[in-house]
Motif scaffolding. Structure first.
Motif, short mmCIF file in Angstrom:
data_model
loop_
_atom_site.label_atom_id
_atom_site.label_comp_id
_atom_site.label_asym_id
_atom_site.label_seq_id
_atom_site.Cartn_x
_atom_site.Cartn_y
_atom_site.Cartn_z
N TYR A 1 1.07 -4.36 5.23
CA TYR A 1 1.79 -4.47 3.95
C TYR A 1 3.10 -3.70 3.99
O TYR A 1 4.17 -4.23 3.66
N PHE A 2 3.05 -2.44 4.44
CA PHE A 2 4.28 -1.64 4.48
C PHE A 2 5.24 -2.14 5.55
O PHE A 2 6.46 -2.09 5.36
N GLU A 3 4.71 -2.65 6.66
CA GLU A 3 5.59 -3.19 7.69
C GLU A 3 6.31 -4.44 7.20
O GLU A 3 7.49 -4.65 7.50
N LEU A 4 5.63 -5.25 6.39
CA LEU A 4 6.29 -6.42 5.80
C LEU A 4 7.39 -6.01 4.82
O LEU A 4 8.45 -6.65 4.73
N SER B 1 -11.13 1.69 4.87
CA SER B 1 -10.34 0.56 4.36
C SER B 1 -9.72 0.92 3.00
O SER B 1 -10.34 1.60 2.20
N PRO B 2 -8.47 0.45 2.73
CA PRO B 2 -7.57 -0.38 3.54
C PRO B 2 -6.51 0.43 4.29
O PRO B 2 -5.54 -0.13 4.76
N GLY B 3 -6.71 1.76 4.40
CA GLY B 3 -5.68 2.59 5.01
C GLY B 3 -5.81 2.80 6.50
O GLY B 3 -4.84 3.13 7.17
N GLU B 4 -7.04 2.61 7.03
CA GLU B 4 -7.27 2.91 8.43
C GLU B 4 -7.56 1.66 9.25
O GLU B 4 -7.75 1.73 10.46
N ASP B 5 -7.61 0.50 8.59
CA ASP B 5 -8.01 -0.74 9.28
C ASP B 5 -6.88 -1.74 9.45
O ASP B 5 -7.09 -2.85 9.90
N GLY B 6 -5.65 -1.35 9.08
CA GLY B 6 -4.50 -2.21 9.33
C GLY B 6 -3.92 -2.90 8.11
O GLY B 6 -2.78 -3.36 8.15
N ILE C 1 2.28 9.49 -1.20
CA ILE C 1 1.05 9.90 -0.48
C ILE C 1 -0.07 9.01 -0.98
O ILE C 1 -0.54 9.14 -2.11
N ILE C 2 -0.49 8.06 -0.13
CA ILE C 2 -1.55 7.14 -0.55
C ILE C 2 -2.91 7.74 -0.21
O ILE C 2 -3.11 8.29 0.86
N MET C 3 -3.83 7.62 -1.16
CA MET C 3 -5.15 8.23 -1.01
C MET C 3 -6.16 7.42 -1.82
O MET C 3 -5.80 6.62 -2.66
N GLY C 4 -7.44 7.64 -1.52
CA GLY C 4 -8.50 6.89 -2.20
C GLY C 4 -9.10 5.86 -1.27
O GLY C 4 -9.77 6.20 -0.30
#
Length: 335
Positions: free
Chosen positions: A94-97, A84-89, A6-9
């Motif tokens: 990173y995870f898609e790579l 940023s950086p969770g809502e802007d792509g 769960i990424i947050m911050g």
């Protein structure tokens, strides 16, 4: 059991709100199905935070953690970073790579929807009504008369790439413009100035639920302040009425429009779009792709009104993210 990060911050002014959302997800996930891990993402550190609040660094090469000699990798990432950086792509790319499934939309959709100017520009050819707008980049000459001619007064001055109403001001008079522009430029180097739409404001959650696009019950926003600002959103200075007090015709119009926006943008995961009715027609303000996820947040309220509990909402997000992707089938040529 699946390991869920769960990424947050995050890197923006919204980091405290994100930590609250992330902790709600952490506390809510079903421990019989998932092993949740709290991952704090900040500019100066990416760390796993255990139950004793001990921090362990993330290996960014494969997004793994090492606790002692034991290495943990993740089956899915639950994205709870607002801004940023969770809502802007950035995190999506990173995870898609790395080939790690995540609960938010894809990199392109995140970057487009986070940029209010670009998102509205893409949707306009589809007949989506929006407020009149004027754009400024940092360093551009500021022609107050031209701004007022285009959008009128009062108007809203907004940071183009920010959420939770950070960098947003309402300018009632010409002399308010410069101060409002300065506030917006503290959050972003691009701003959007929009005409004031006087009408009912609603928030519409649209999600992918059990494989289908689902429009949730609509929330009406009634702010005690001059507009739906940070205090109204998070400090109780507003009423959030679900379901919204709309006519049947208004409800149908905004439901159809919210679904259209979601599908035109090829969205998946969570979304929450804001609309204002002007002359009985809904006008799109913006779309959020990582909306607040606390029990008091709008989208979970809407899900509850639709009979979807927080555990169900979060479980569905993970199930949708970890589905095998659809592949295009090519028909063989018949001779």
């Amino acid at each position: 059991m699946k390991n869920i990060a769960i990424i947050m911050g995050g890197y923006s002014s919204e980091y405290k709100i994100s930590l609250t959302s992330g902790n709600v997800v952490f506390e809510t996930l079903d421990r019989t199905k998932y092993h949740p891990y709290r991952i704090h993402i900040f500019k100066d550190k990416w760390v796993y935070v255990d139950e004793e609040d001990t921090e362990f660094p993330i290996d960014k090469n494969d997004f793994s953690i090492n606790v002692g000699s034991f290495k943990t990798t993740f089956d899915c990432v639950f994205n709870a970073i607002h801004g940023s950086p969770g809502e802007d792509g950035y995190m999506q790319g990173y995870f898609e790579l790395l080939g790690i499934p995540h609960t938010s939309c894809s990199m392109y959709q995140a970057s487009v929807t986070f940029n209010k100017r670009d998102c509205l520009s893409i949707l306009k050819p589809y007949g989506i009504k929006t407020a009149a707008s004027y754009y400024l980049n940092l360093g551009d000459p500021i022609d107050e008369d031209a701004i007022i001619k285009k959008v009128g007064l009062p108007c809203f001055v907004k940071a183009n790439k920010a959420g939770s109403s950070f960098g947003v001001s309402k300018a009632h008079h010409k002399e308010d413009l410069q101060k409002a522009i300065n506030v917006a430029f503290k959050e972003d180097d691009e701003i959007i100035i929009e005409s004031f739409l006087d009408g009912i404001e609603v928030s519409v959650g649209v999600i992918t639920y059990k494989g289908e696009t689902k429009v949730l019950p609509i929330t009406e926003i009634v702010s005690e302040n001059d507009f739906f600002d940070y205090e109204a959103k998070y400090l109780g200075k507003s009423q959030e009425i679900t379901p919204a007090r709309l006519t049947t015709e208004q409800e149908i119009k905004v439901t159809v429009l919210a679904r259209k926006v979601y599908e035109v943008l090829k969205m998946k995961g969570f979304s929450r779009s804001e609309f204002i009715f002007k002359d009985d027609e809904p006008h799109l303000l913006e779309m959020n792709t990582v909306p607040g996820l606390t029990k008091e947040s709008i989208l979970p309220q809407q899900a509850a009104a639709a009979g979807i509990s927080l555990p169900d909402l979060f479980d569905n997000a993970i199930q949708e993210a970890t589905k095998p992707p659809l592949t295009l089938q090519k028909e063989g040529n018949q001779s």
